[in-house]
Design a protein around this motif. Structure first.
Motif, mmCIF file in Angstrom:
data_model
loop_
_atom_site.group_PDB
_atom_site.id
_atom_site.type_symbol
_atom_site.label_atom_id
_atom_site.label_comp_id
_atom_site.label_asym_id
_atom_site.label_seq_id
_atom_site.Cartn_x
_atom_site.Cartn_y
_atom_site.Cartn_z
ATOM 1 N N PHE A 37 0.831 -1.207 0.000
ATOM 2 C CA PHE A 37 0.000 0.000 0.000
ATOM 3 C C PHE A 37 0.862 1.253 0.000
ATOM 4 C CE2 PHE A 37 -2.860 3.207 1.739
ATOM 5 C CZ PHE A 37 -4.020 2.953 1.042
ATOM 6 N N ALA A 38 1.963 1.223 0.755
ATOM 7 C CA ALA A 38 2.858 2.382 0.795
ATOM 8 C C ALA A 38 3.473 2.636 -0.583
ATOM 9 C CB ALA A 38 3.958 2.157 1.829
ATOM 10 N N LEU A 39 3.790 1.570 -1.305
ATOM 11 C CA LEU A 39 4.347 1.732 -2.648
ATOM 12 C C LEU A 39 3.324 2.352 -3.595
ATOM 13 C CD1 LEU A 39 6.368 -1.590 -3.079
ATOM 14 C CD2 LEU A 39 7.268 0.706 -2.681
ATOM 15 N N ILE A 40 2.045 1.964 -3.432
ATOM 16 C CA ILE A 40 0.994 2.576 -4.245
ATOM 17 C C ILE A 40 0.909 4.078 -3.956
ATOM 18 C CG2 ILE A 40 -1.509 2.709 -4.554
ATOM 19 C CD1 ILE A 40 -1.611 -0.317 -4.186
ATOM 20 N N LEU A 41 0.945 4.436 -2.669
ATOM 21 C CA LEU A 41 0.912 5.859 -2.306
ATOM 22 C C LEU A 41 2.099 6.604 -2.899
ATOM 23 C CD1 LEU A 41 -0.137 5.620 1.463
ATOM 24 C CD2 LEU A 41 -1.572 6.269 -0.478
ATOM 25 N N VAL A 57 -7.897 -4.624 6.091
ATOM 26 C CA VAL A 57 -8.420 -3.561 6.938
ATOM 27 C C VAL A 57 -7.289 -2.732 7.549
ATOM 28 C CG1 VAL A 57 -9.741 -3.041 9.022
ATOM 29 C CG2 VAL A 57 -10.525 -4.828 7.468
ATOM 30 N N LEU A 58 -6.311 -3.421 8.118
ATOM 31 C CA LEU A 58 -5.285 -2.728 8.897
ATOM 32 C C LEU A 58 -4.185 -2.099 8.045
ATOM 33 C CD1 LEU A 58 -4.775 -5.209 11.888
ATOM 34 C CD2 LEU A 58 -6.128 -3.105 11.829
ATOM 35 N N ALA A 59 -3.783 -2.783 6.976
ATOM 36 C CA ALA A 59 -2.624 -2.319 6.206
ATOM 37 C C ALA A 59 -2.791 -0.896 5.672
ATOM 38 C CB ALA A 59 -2.324 -3.296 5.070
ATOM 39 N N PRO A 60 -3.920 -0.540 5.017
ATOM 40 C CA PRO A 60 -4.049 0.836 4.525
ATOM 41 C C PRO A 60 -3.988 1.876 5.633
ATOM 42 C CG PRO A 60 -5.676 -0.593 3.496
ATOM 43 C CD PRO A 60 -5.063 -1.370 4.622
ATOM 44 N N VAL A 61 -4.622 1.569 6.777
ATOM 45 C CA VAL A 61 -4.645 2.535 7.883
ATOM 46 C C VAL A 61 -3.244 2.725 8.459
ATOM 47 C CG1 VAL A 61 -5.559 3.015 10.176
ATOM 48 C CG2 VAL A 61 -7.024 1.943 8.452
ATOM 49 N N LEU A 62 -2.578 1.616 8.793
ATOM 50 C CA LEU A 62 -1.244 1.703 9.388
ATOM 51 C C LEU A 62 -0.236 2.277 8.408
ATOM 52 C CD1 LEU A 62 -1.151 -1.745 11.250
ATOM 53 C CD2 LEU A 62 -1.612 0.523 12.218
ATOM 54 N N ALA A 63 -0.300 1.808 7.152
ATOM 55 C CA ALA A 63 0.659 2.287 6.154
ATOM 56 C C ALA A 63 0.466 3.779 5.873
ATOM 57 C CB ALA A 63 0.520 1.478 4.867
ATOM 58 N N SER A 64 -0.791 4.215 5.800
ATOM 59 C CA SER A 64 -1.059 5.638 5.543
ATOM 60 C C SER A 64 -0.506 6.512 6.667
ATOM 61 C CB SER A 64 -2.567 5.870 5.390
ATOM 62 O OG SER A 64 -3.072 5.179 4.280
ATOM 63 N N CYS A 65 -0.726 6.087 7.921
ATOM 64 C CA CYS A 65 -0.231 6.862 9.062
ATOM 65 C C CYS A 65 1.293 6.926 9.057
ATOM 66 C CB CYS A 65 -0.725 6.264 10.362
ATOM 67 S SG CYS A 65 -2.520 6.376 10.607
ATOM 68 N N TRP A 93 3.848 10.063 8.346
ATOM 69 C CA TRP A 93 4.739 10.445 9.444
ATOM 70 C C TRP A 93 6.200 10.441 9.019
ATOM 71 C CZ3 TRP A 93 7.345 6.553 12.886
ATOM 72 C CH2 TRP A 93 8.106 7.184 13.882
ATOM 73 N N SER A 94 6.625 9.366 8.332
ATOM 74 C CA SER A 94 8.056 9.275 8.006
ATOM 75 C C SER A 94 8.320 8.675 6.638
ATOM 76 C CB SER A 94 8.766 8.423 9.062
ATOM 77 O OG SER A 94 8.222 7.115 9.090
ATOM 78 N N GLY A 95 7.338 8.693 5.767
ATOM 79 C CA GLY A 95 7.548 8.148 4.440
ATOM 80 C C GLY A 95 7.574 6.622 4.457
ATOM 81 N N MET A 96 8.175 6.057 3.435
ATOM 82 C CA MET A 96 8.172 4.598 3.304
ATOM 83 C C MET A 96 9.142 3.895 4.235
ATOM 84 S SD MET A 96 7.632 3.329 -0.562
ATOM 85 C CE MET A 96 9.118 4.101 -1.155
#
Length: 434
Positions: free
Chosen positions: A27-31, A149-157, A161-164
């Motif tokens: 998810f972080a890579l998509i962002l 459920v959790l991955a998008p929320v945690l990854a987005s935060c 906060w500090s990038g990838m």
């Protein structure tokens, strides 16, 4: 609790942690990719680069899996995935990360997953008692959807906060946990007399497909699920996010709620399946669940015009999926000999998932160049569609959901009525009664 089942629970927990870490990275890579060029098609290519090598290598991976240690294959695959995450982390720290690096890494992940998937499937079949396979499938669905459920929320935060970097570090830590548990805690029985037998890669390919060709009921199930995968990838895993954003005025909160609802629906379905309180008719469970998912999920998603309706549709679409997976897994484990499972699972993967990249690319093309322009025109067809899905941006994609809902539900009913499927159902009932 059975000793082997306890070991599986430990294995499942460790793999769930690793799965969450990998999902956060994905998810972080998509962002990151989307922030670089704001192109939805570029994001679609990430999935495309992952699926294509997976499908191609799946044609040949079965022989290798059957004659080598399943544990060794999984440990190697996890290690390669960790190296890829470390590479992305290093390139990010050095400010040298580029989009083509992500495509390359996704291609490698797809390559190794072609080996890891069948190896993991065979390993689960050897660890888990036969009468608990449906429960195990439910647990697998639960962990996958919990990650959803959790991955998008945690990854987005963490990304905000500090990038990838923080996301990748968590991914590497989760890998270490899963690797050590698998290495030191989980024994996986090996069928040595068959796995030391030397066969050419092409003989293994032929053997896997020959088994499916000989077992027409299983082959029909695999092919029909490939068609259903095509329908689902035209919309849900491709244009859902653009449609929600377009129809909600770029409301990212609405998109987050809908995505979370899909994960929650999958978790609920996985929990129900894991209890074992499901239909003993595995064939019927597959097609009735698919019918419900398309009819109530896709149609409601297309007709919906607010977050509340989309949320209900997301649950309706995702809750039946664990039942489909459990039904197919039970049928495969009951009917495929242990020594053939790697080759058959690989052949299954190549056929069943081969339609996914086609659906991904075609769905984006149809949305941008066919349905969205069509819904901006005025004619009898669009007048009817406007009355169902409304007008404006995203209405074309909503109409696509209507199409997949109708086609997917009708195809599920037609497939269930096929002679090969009904014969497979009779055989499955006989197996249950013994």
């Amino acid at each position: 609790m059975d000793r082997n089942l306890k070991k599986y629970v430990v294995f499942w927990l460790s793999q769930s942690v690793s799965q969450l870490g990998s999902a956060m990275t994905g998810f972080a890579l998509i962002l990151w990719v989307y922030t670089v060029n704001h192109s939805a098609f570029t994001v679609s290519l990430m999935s495309f680069c992952n699926y294509v090598p997976y499908i191609i290598v799946s044609l040949f991976a079965g022989t290798f899996v059957d004659r080598h240690s399943k544990k060794g294959i999984m440990l190697t695959a996890d290690s390669v995935a960790a190296v890829c995450s470390a590479f992305v982390l290093i390139m990010g720290v050095l400010n040298g990360l580029q989009i083509w690096h992500i495509y390359f890494v996704n291609g490698i992940i797809g390559f190794i997953n072609a080996f890891q998937g069948p190896a993991s499937s065979v390993a689960i079949g050897r660890i888990v008692p036969k009468d608990k396979l449906a429960n195990a499938s439910g647990m697998e669905s639960f962990s996958r959807n919990l990650s959803t459920v959790l991955a998008p929320v945690l990854a987005s935060c963490l990304f905000a906060w500090s990038g990838m970097k923080a996301v990748l570090l968590i991914d590497l830590c989760s890998f270490a946990v899963a690797f050590l548990v698998l290495l030191f805690v989980i024994p996986i029985p090996e069928n040595e007399e068959h796995e030391t037998e030397r066969k050419s890669v092409f003989s293994g390919v032929r053997a896997g497909y020959a088994f499916l060709a000989h077992n027409r009921g299983i082959l029909t199930i695999v092919v029909t699920l490939a068609v259903l995968n095509f329908f689902s990838r035209l919309t849900y895993e491709n244009i859902l996010s653009p449609m929600i954003l377009a129809r909600s005025g770029n409301n990212s909160l609405a998109l987050g709620i809908v995505n979370a609802a899909m994960g929650i629906g999958g978790i609920a379905g996985g929990m129900i399946v894991s209890t074992g309180k499901v239909s003993k008719n595995s064939v019927k469970m597959i097609y009735v669940s698919a019918f419900i998912s398309f009819l109530f999920g896709d149609l409601l998603m297309g007709a919906g015009r607010n977050t509340a309706v989309w949320t209900i549709a997301a649950v309706a679409a995702s809750l039946p999926i664990p039942f489909i997976n459990a039904g197919q897994n039970v049928i495969l484990y009951q009917n495929v000999p242990d020594e053939m499972q790697g080759r058959v699972f690989s052949a299954r993967n190549a056929i069943q998932y081969g339609t996914i990249p086609v659906g991904i690319l075609l769905g984006g093309f149809l949305a941008d160049y066919v349905f969205e322009p069509l819904m901006q025109s005025e004619n009898i067809v669009t007048a009817v569609l406007h009355g169902i899905v409304g007008k404006g941006a995203g209405s074309g994609m909503a109409a696509m959901f209507l199409c997949t809902g109708i086609l997917g539900s009708l195809f599920s009913l037609i497939a269930y009525r096929r002679k090969e499927i009904r014969e497979m159902e009779r055989m499955s009932r006989k197996g249950e009664s013994k």
